[in-house]
Motif scaffolding. Structure first.
Motif, PDB file in Angstrom:
ATOM      1  N   ALA A  19     -16.885  66.356  72.766  1.00  0.00           N
ATOM      2  CA  ALA A  19     -17.901  65.214  72.931  1.00  0.00           C
ATOM      3  C   ALA A  19     -17.087  64.289  73.172  1.00  0.00           C
ATOM      4  N   MET A  20     -17.571  62.975  73.973  1.00  0.00           N
ATOM      5  CA  MET A  20     -16.944  61.927  74.517  1.00  0.00           C
ATOM      6  C   MET A  20     -18.176  60.769  74.290  1.00  0.00           C
ATOM      7  N   TYR A  50     -21.892  61.905  75.243  1.00  0.00           N
ATOM      8  CA  TYR A  50     -21.798  63.132  75.882  1.00  0.00           C
ATOM      9  C   TYR A  50     -21.164  64.487  75.156  1.00  0.00           C
ATOM     10  N   SER A  51     -21.745  65.370  75.321  1.00  0.00           N
ATOM     11  CA  SER A  51     -21.359  66.564  74.832  1.00  0.00           C
ATOM     12  C   SER A  51     -21.407  67.839  75.661  1.00  0.00           C
ATOM     13  N   PHE A  75     -24.530  50.337  84.233  1.00  0.00           N
ATOM     14  CA  PHE A  75     -23.485  51.194  83.614  1.00  0.00           C
ATOM     15  C   PHE A  75     -23.960  52.672  83.788  1.00  0.00           C
ATOM     16  N   GLN A  76     -22.993  53.251  84.225  1.00  0.00           N
ATOM     17  CA  GLN A  76     -23.236  54.869  84.759  1.00  0.00           C
ATOM     18  C   GLN A  76     -22.094  55.409  84.236  1.00  0.00           C
ATOM     19  N   PRO A  77     -22.080  56.319  83.424  1.00  0.00           N
ATOM     20  CA  PRO A  77     -20.766  57.139  82.930  1.00  0.00           C
ATOM     21  C   PRO A  77     -20.859  58.356  83.754  1.00  0.00           C
ATOM     22  N   GLN A  78     -19.618  58.855  83.930  1.00  0.00           N
ATOM     23  CA  GLN A  78     -19.300  59.873  85.136  1.00  0.00           C
ATOM     24  C   GLN A  78     -18.534  60.956  84.481  1.00  0.00           C
ATOM     25  N   SER A  79     -18.823  62.435  84.426  1.00  0.00           N
ATOM     26  CA  SER A  79     -17.979  63.247  83.729  1.00  0.00           C
ATOM     27  C   SER A  79     -17.823  64.421  84.756  1.00  0.00           C
ATOM     28  N   SER A  80     -16.475  64.288  85.253  1.00  0.00           N
ATOM     29  CA  SER A  80     -16.271  65.295  86.463  1.00  0.00           C
ATOM     30  C   SER A  80     -15.706  66.504  85.700  1.00  0.00           C
ATOM     31  N   LYS A  81     -14.947  66.402  84.286  1.00  0.00           N
ATOM     32  CA  LYS A  81     -14.396  67.475  83.492  1.00  0.00           C
ATOM     33  C   LYS A  81     -14.955  67.192  82.272  1.00  0.00           C
ATOM     34  N   LYS A  82     -14.676  68.191  81.518  1.00  0.00           N
ATOM     35  CA  LYS A  82     -14.983  68.006  79.960  1.00  0.00           C
ATOM     36  C   LYS A  82     -13.865  67.028  79.333  1.00  0.00           C
ATOM     37  N   ASN A  83     -12.961  66.899  79.695  1.00  0.00           N
ATOM     38  CA  ASN A  83     -12.119  65.836  79.168  1.00  0.00           C
ATOM     39  C   ASN A  83     -11.977  64.594  79.850  1.00  0.00           C
ATOM     40  N   ALA A 136     -14.109  57.282  73.152  1.00  0.00           N
ATOM     41  CA  ALA A 136     -13.781  58.001  71.974  1.00  0.00           C
ATOM     42  C   ALA A 136     -14.234  59.226  72.441  1.00  0.00           C
ATOM     43  N   SER A 137     -13.525  60.273  71.263  1.00  0.00           N
ATOM     44  CA  SER A 137     -14.078  61.854  71.545  1.00  0.00           C
ATOM     45  C   SER A 137     -14.034  62.197  70.156  1.00  0.00           C
ATOM     46  N   SER A 138     -14.864  63.431  70.107  1.00  0.00           N
ATOM     47  CA  SER A 138     -15.047  64.208  68.873  1.00  0.00           C
ATOM     48  C   SER A 138     -14.888  65.711  69.139  1.00  0.00           C
ATOM     49  N   GLN A 139     -14.418  66.588  68.227  1.00  0.00           N
ATOM     50  CA  GLN A 139     -14.195  67.795  68.775  1.00  0.00           C
ATOM     51  C   GLN A 139     -15.668  68.453  68.687  1.00  0.00           C
TER      52      GLN A 139
END
Lengths: 115, 113
Positions: A31-32, A49-50, A64-72, A92-95
Motif C-alpha cells: 500500500a502507498m 493505493y493498495s 492531482f492525479q496519482p499514477q501507479s505503474s508498478k506496485k512499488n 508513505a507506504s505500509s505493508q
C-alpha cells in the motif's frame, strides 16, 4: 540506504505548469499513500493505493492525479499548478492497507514551490 | 466526520521538565486506532506511539500515552524532556477498515537548555 525514495527533493514551478512527483518504495509494501504538508494544513491525507488500486481520494481537485505503474511506485501528477499548491508532499507506504501491518512509513518529501 | 484536536500549537520547555501534549478526538466509530507521530525539522514524520486499547498505557522512547475513550483523549507525556525532543508532534486517528489517518494540527515542542 533509503527505503522510500522521493524525487526531486526540491521543485520550483511556475503557475499553470504541470509537474510529476516521483515516489518509489523498496520495503516490499503493498500500500502507498500521498500526503501534503503546508503552513495552512500541517499534514493532510491525499490518496491511498493498495495493490495499485485506488482506495481513497480525499483531494477535492482533479488536478492531482496519482499514477501507479508498478506496485512499488506511486507518482503524483499535478496539473495547472497554483501558488496554493506550494507545500511539502510526502509519500508513505505500509505493508498492508489495513490490520496490524498497516503502519505507514514516510518518505523524505518533495518540497514544491509554485511561483 | 472524524476529527482530532491538539489544543497547543506551541510548547516551550526547559530541558528536564515534564511535558504533556494534549490530544482529543471525535469519531462515531469504535474500530479505531490512535497514533502519535514525531517530525523533526526538515525530516519526514515517524510513528512514535500507537494504541487501540482503552485505558492501556503504551510507551516508546521515553514517551507514553494512554487512550481514554471515556474522555476521548490520547495525550502524550514524557517525564523529562531532552533537547533532542524538539520537534513537531501530531496526533492521529485511523479507522481500522480505512488507512486514511486524520491528523491533528500538530504541536511544536521546543526544548531549551
Amino acid at each position: 540506504d533509503p527505503k522510500i525514495i522521493q524525487k526531486p527533493k526540491y521543485l520550483v514551478a511556475v503557475t499553470g505548469s504541470e509537474k510529476i512527483l516521483i515516489c518509489e518504495q523498496y520495503l516490499g509494501h503493498n500500500a502507498m499513500y500521498w500526503y501534503r504538508q503546508s503552513a495552512k494544513k500541517p499534514l493532510e491525507f491525499m490518496f491511498s493505493y493498495s495493490y495499485q488500486k485506488l482506495m481513497d481520494n480525499q483531494t477535492a481537485s482533479s488536478r492531482f492525479q496519482p499514477q501507479s505503474s508498478k506496485k512499488n511506485h506511486l507518482d503524483l501528477q499535478i496539473t495547472a499548478l497554483k501558488p496554493d499548491d506550494s507545500a511539502t508532499y510526502f509519500c508513505a507506504s505500509s505493508q498492508d492497507f489495513w490490520g496490524p501491518y498497516a503502519e505507514q512509513f514516510f518518505g523524505p518529501g518533495t518540497r514544491l514551490t509554485v511561483l | 466526520g472524524d476529527s482530532v484536536t491538539q489544543t497547543e500549537g506551541l510548547v516551550t520547555l526547559t530541558e528536564g521538565l515534564p511535558v504533556k501534549l494534549n490530544c482529543t478526538y471525535q469519531t462515531a466509530y469504535s474500530d479505531v486506532a490512535f497514533f502519535w507521530y514525531v517530525q523533526h525539522l526538515n525530516e519526514a514524520p515517524k510513528l512514535l506511539l500507537r494504541s487501540s486499547t482503552d485505558n492501556k498505557r503504551t510507551e516508546h522512547q521515553g514517551f507514553h500515552a494512554t487512550l481514554h475513550k471515556s474522555s476521548s483523549s490520547f495525550h502524550l507525556q514524557k517525564s523529562s524532556v531532552q533537547l533532542s525532543d524538539s520537534a513537531l508532534y501530531f496526533c492521529a486517528l485511523r479507522r481500522n477498515n480505512n488507512n486514511a489517518p486524520r491528523f491533528g494540527a500538530g504541536t511544536k515542542l521546543t526544548v531549551k537548555p
